[in-house]
Design a protein around this motif. Structure first.
Motif, mmCIF file in Angstrom:
data_model
loop_
_atom_site.group_PDB
_atom_site.id
_atom_site.type_symbol
_atom_site.label_atom_id
_atom_site.label_comp_id
_atom_site.label_asym_id
_atom_site.label_seq_id
_atom_site.Cartn_x
_atom_site.Cartn_y
_atom_site.Cartn_z
ATOM 1 N N HIS A 1 0.752 3.988 -2.893
ATOM 2 C CA HIS A 1 0.331 5.345 -2.539
ATOM 3 C C HIS A 1 1.325 6.390 -3.032
ATOM 4 C CE1 HIS A 1 -1.534 8.555 -0.312
ATOM 5 N NE2 HIS A 1 -0.358 8.850 0.259
ATOM 6 N N ASN B 1 0.829 -1.214 0.000
ATOM 7 C CA ASN B 1 0.000 0.000 0.000
ATOM 8 C C ASN B 1 0.856 1.253 0.000
ATOM 9 O OD1 ASN B 1 -2.382 -1.431 -0.040
ATOM 10 N ND2 ASN B 1 -2.607 -1.427 2.187
ATOM 11 N N ARG B 2 1.969 1.241 0.732
ATOM 12 C CA ARG B 2 2.859 2.395 0.766
ATOM 13 C C ARG B 2 3.451 2.662 -0.615
ATOM 14 N NH1 ARG B 2 6.690 0.701 4.447
ATOM 15 N NH2 ARG B 2 4.995 0.508 5.922
#
Length: 118
Positions: free
Chosen positions: A92, A88-89
């Protein structure tokens, strides 16, 4: 079928044991309640559904007791969450770009098209 014994019950017992063997049955003692029962083979250890359920519950309790000491599930969940956070990082902060961008078609004479005006 009629069988009689005069002096001893031993011949009667051996006769019926051989008959049970011919029929594929054998005497077993229940692992849970201790009752004797006729089983279809030597691998049967439990006499009834009630004993099957009691044994399954006991097996579950023993398994839970053994696994209580190790925390594999917690470690697995933490590791999965760690990788989810990493993915997710990355998504993002750096959205996925195509590996090979598609070239825009050129129009003859350098004229603008409807797509170029946007």
């Amino acid at each position: 079928e009629c069988v009689s014994a005069y002096a001893s019950l031993y011949p009667l017992i051996t006769y019926y044991l051989s008959r049970l063997n011919d029929w594929g049955l054998c005497f077993r003692r229940c692992k849970v309640c201790g009752k004797y029962f006729l089983a279809k083979s030597q691998r049967y250890e439990l006499c009834s559904d009630k004993c099957h359920k009691a044994q399954a519950l006991q097996n579950k309790r023993e398994f839970d007791e053994r696994t209580r000491e190790n925390n594999y599930n917690l470690l697995y969940k933490n590791e999965c969450q760690n990788w989810r956070n990493k993915i997710n990082r990355v998504n993002h902060y750096a959205p996925l770009q195509p590996a090979h961008p598609r070239p825009q078609p050129e129009t003859p004479g350098g004229q603008e098209t409807g797509a170029d005006r946007r």
